[in-house]
Structure formats: structure tokens, C-alpha cells
Design a protein around this motif. Sequence first.
Motif, PDB file in Angstrom:
ATOM      1  N   ASP A  98       8.724   2.437  -4.458  1.00  0.00           N
ATOM      2  CA  ASP A  98       7.596   3.370  -4.374  1.00  0.00           C
ATOM      3  C   ASP A  98       8.061   4.819  -4.540  1.00  0.00           C
ATOM      4  N   ASP A 100       6.559   7.362  -3.009  1.00  0.00           N
ATOM      5  CA  ASP A 100       6.073   8.218  -1.921  1.00  0.00           C
ATOM      6  C   ASP A 100       7.099   8.412  -0.809  1.00  0.00           C
ATOM      7  N   GLN A 102       8.642   6.233   0.988  1.00  0.00           N
ATOM      8  CA  GLN A 102       8.683   5.252   2.084  1.00  0.00           C
ATOM      9  C   GLN A 102       9.877   4.305   1.968  1.00  0.00           C
ATOM     10  N   LYS A 214      -2.656   6.889   2.438  1.00  0.00           N
ATOM     11  CA  LYS A 214      -3.541   7.516   1.458  1.00  0.00           C
ATOM     12  C   LYS A 214      -4.836   6.741   1.261  1.00  0.00           C
TER      13      LYS A 214
HETATM   14 MG   LIG Z   1       3.252   3.946   0.501  1.00  0.00          MG
END
Ligand SMILES: [Mg+2]
Length: 319
Positions: A98, A100, A102, A214
Motif C-alpha cells: 500500500d 499510505d 501502513q 479513509k
Molecule cells: Mg490503508
Amino acid sequence: MKKELSGTGHALHEPKIVAAIPCFNEERHIGSVVLKTKKLVSNVVVIDDGSIDDTAEVAAEAGATVYQHRQNRGYGVAIRSALSKGREFEADVLVILDGDGQHDPRDIPKLVKPVLDGEADIVIGSRFLGGVNKPPFFRRQGQRVLTAFTNLGSGQKVTDSQSGFRAYSAKALKELDLCESGMSVGSEMQFAISKAGLRVTEVPIEVSYSGESKRSPLGHGLSVLSRVLVLFSLRQPLLLFGLPGLALLVAGLVLGAGVLAGYSDTHELAVGKALGTILLCLAGLLAIFAALMLQAMKELVRGETAQLVKEVKSNQPSK
Ligand SMILES: [Mg+2]
Ligand SMILES: Nc1nc2c(ncn2[C@@H]2O[C@H](COP(=O)(O)OP(=O)(O)OP(=O)(O)O)[C@@H](O)[C@H]2O)c(=O)[nH]1
């Protein structure tokens, strides 16, 4: 770029490890994800899925090759693009993580190793295999439900069917054929893995859940669950509809027998129980009918696919 893999000890040539990162509006995190990832792999490809922020610019600045969708097409489409980039780059191993922040790119060597060692075609980074940082409680329960249904439907048992951190061998890149466009693509992949007979293993990963989600976890969970049930029903209609249908029908017949016995004793009809009998029998018959229809469709499609493969192989279409 030098890879920091060690202990695999069998590559005749330096293995080509490509990382692909699906992103939608990740300008805040993507720069550092790319910088950390590129130390560990040969190429970093960012799949920018129609972001309206500066994700693409930041990713390119950090050293990634950026592939852009003109508009947002969904996580599943981005995963398909990532797999196709892996094939294009002729990767020995493709890692998807990912954008983002994480996932911890330092886990990449751990994911890649079983593929390089020839032990697995797909390695799933599992958040439930002893990692210290786990997803928050409610999301964890939702992910467990999705994994339970995905395992049951696909016949392939894993601990984290929804993980976005995975490694793929060249064989897996060639054989995986996916259609889902949303977040249910992880579950669809499990059905595809089982169909293609690919070997799967899981390794523990760490995840960071410091930021706000999100999307609504409940809405997200339900939409993935509905797709998993569709995939489940197409693959195992007799299990998903046939068995419950049979159980409903048997329950209806048992209740009906009680109603008849009562009527013959007292000459009074137990209206509530009689209605219950009718409802149970109808629901059971409908479910059995749906199971048989879906099973017939499945066999038809399988037959046509087999015929098509035969024709392509012999290169002689039948008249
Ligand atoms: Mg995520
Ligand atoms: N290509 C693409 N990527 C997406 C889309 N939605 C999310 N992503 C990316 O997919 C990765 C995972 O998405 P998330 O929304 O973080 O999903 P998640 O990690 O399961 O959920 P959170 O716990 O809320 O973070 C991130 O890198 C996102 O940028 C999308 O519509 N298209």
C-alpha cells in the motif's frame, strides 16, 4: 540498485524484484514509501489511480516509475495494472504494497524469500500471524469474517485474505486472471489461486494504523462481503444455496408432519405452524432451485472454456 536480500542462496542471476504500489491520493505518504522501498528492490512502480492530488509528482520525484490511470478506476483495477507491470518488467518477484504508509517496506525481503526459495508462488503478508501491531479491534473482526467466508468459498485457507502486502512469482503473474475492480480483489485472488493450483504461504507483517480510515469500515466490509458471497455462490452453489435449501425444506417437512398429526388428532388446523411450513418449504425449494441453476451454469461455462482451450491448442476451430 543492489538488493538487500540474503540467505536465498540459489539465484543464478541477480533476481529482478519489482515493487508496485497502488495509490489514490497518497501525496502525504508516497514519497517516503518509495524512498524506503527502492533500497530493497530493482524497480518501484507506482500505480496512480486517477489521484487528484500530487501523488504522481511526489512518487516520480522520489524515484518511482509512475503509471497513471486517467480517472479513478478502483483498487482492483490498480492491482491488475500492477500485475501487468510486473509481467512487463519481467519480474522474478513482484511485491505489491500500500502507498499510505501502513505497510513497512522493511518486510519486503521476508515476503520475497519464499518465492526466491521456490517454496511459494504467492506470499501473503499476514497481520494476524504474530505481528505486534494489529488492526483496531472492530476492523480486525470484520477482516476475520471476510477471511472466513473467503476461505470457505475458495477452499484455500489463509489467515489474512484482505492483506494488500503480497509477493508474486513470475508463474503467479502469468496465471492469475482477475476481474474485480474494488477492494474485493484480495478475496477474488484467493479463488483464482485455488483454481490455478498456485502455492500460497503467509509471513507475519507489521502494520501501522495511526491515521484515520479513509473509508467507512462498515460500508467497506459489507461491499467486500457481498462480492465474496457472489464469488462463493458461483464457485460452490451447492454448498452455499443447496445445503441451506435442503435444511429449510427438511425443517418445513418436519413442521408440516407435526401440523398434519395435530390436525388428525384434534381436527383443528394450527394456522401459524401451517404458514411456517409453507414458508420454509418455499424458501428451501427456491434455494435448491438457485443452487441447481448456478451449478448448471458453472458446468456450462466450464465445458465451453475447455472446448475453447482445446480449439486454441489444436488451432483448428470446430465448424
Ligand atoms: Mg490503508
Ligand atoms: N488504485 C487505487 N488505489 C486505491 C484506491 N483506494 C485505495 N487505494 C490504495 O490502496 C491502498 C489501500 O487502500 P486503503 O484505503 O488504505 O485500504 P485499507 O488499508 O484496507 O483501509 P484503511 O485501514 O482505511 O487504511 C492504499 O495505497 C490506497 O492509496 C482506489 O480506488 N484505487
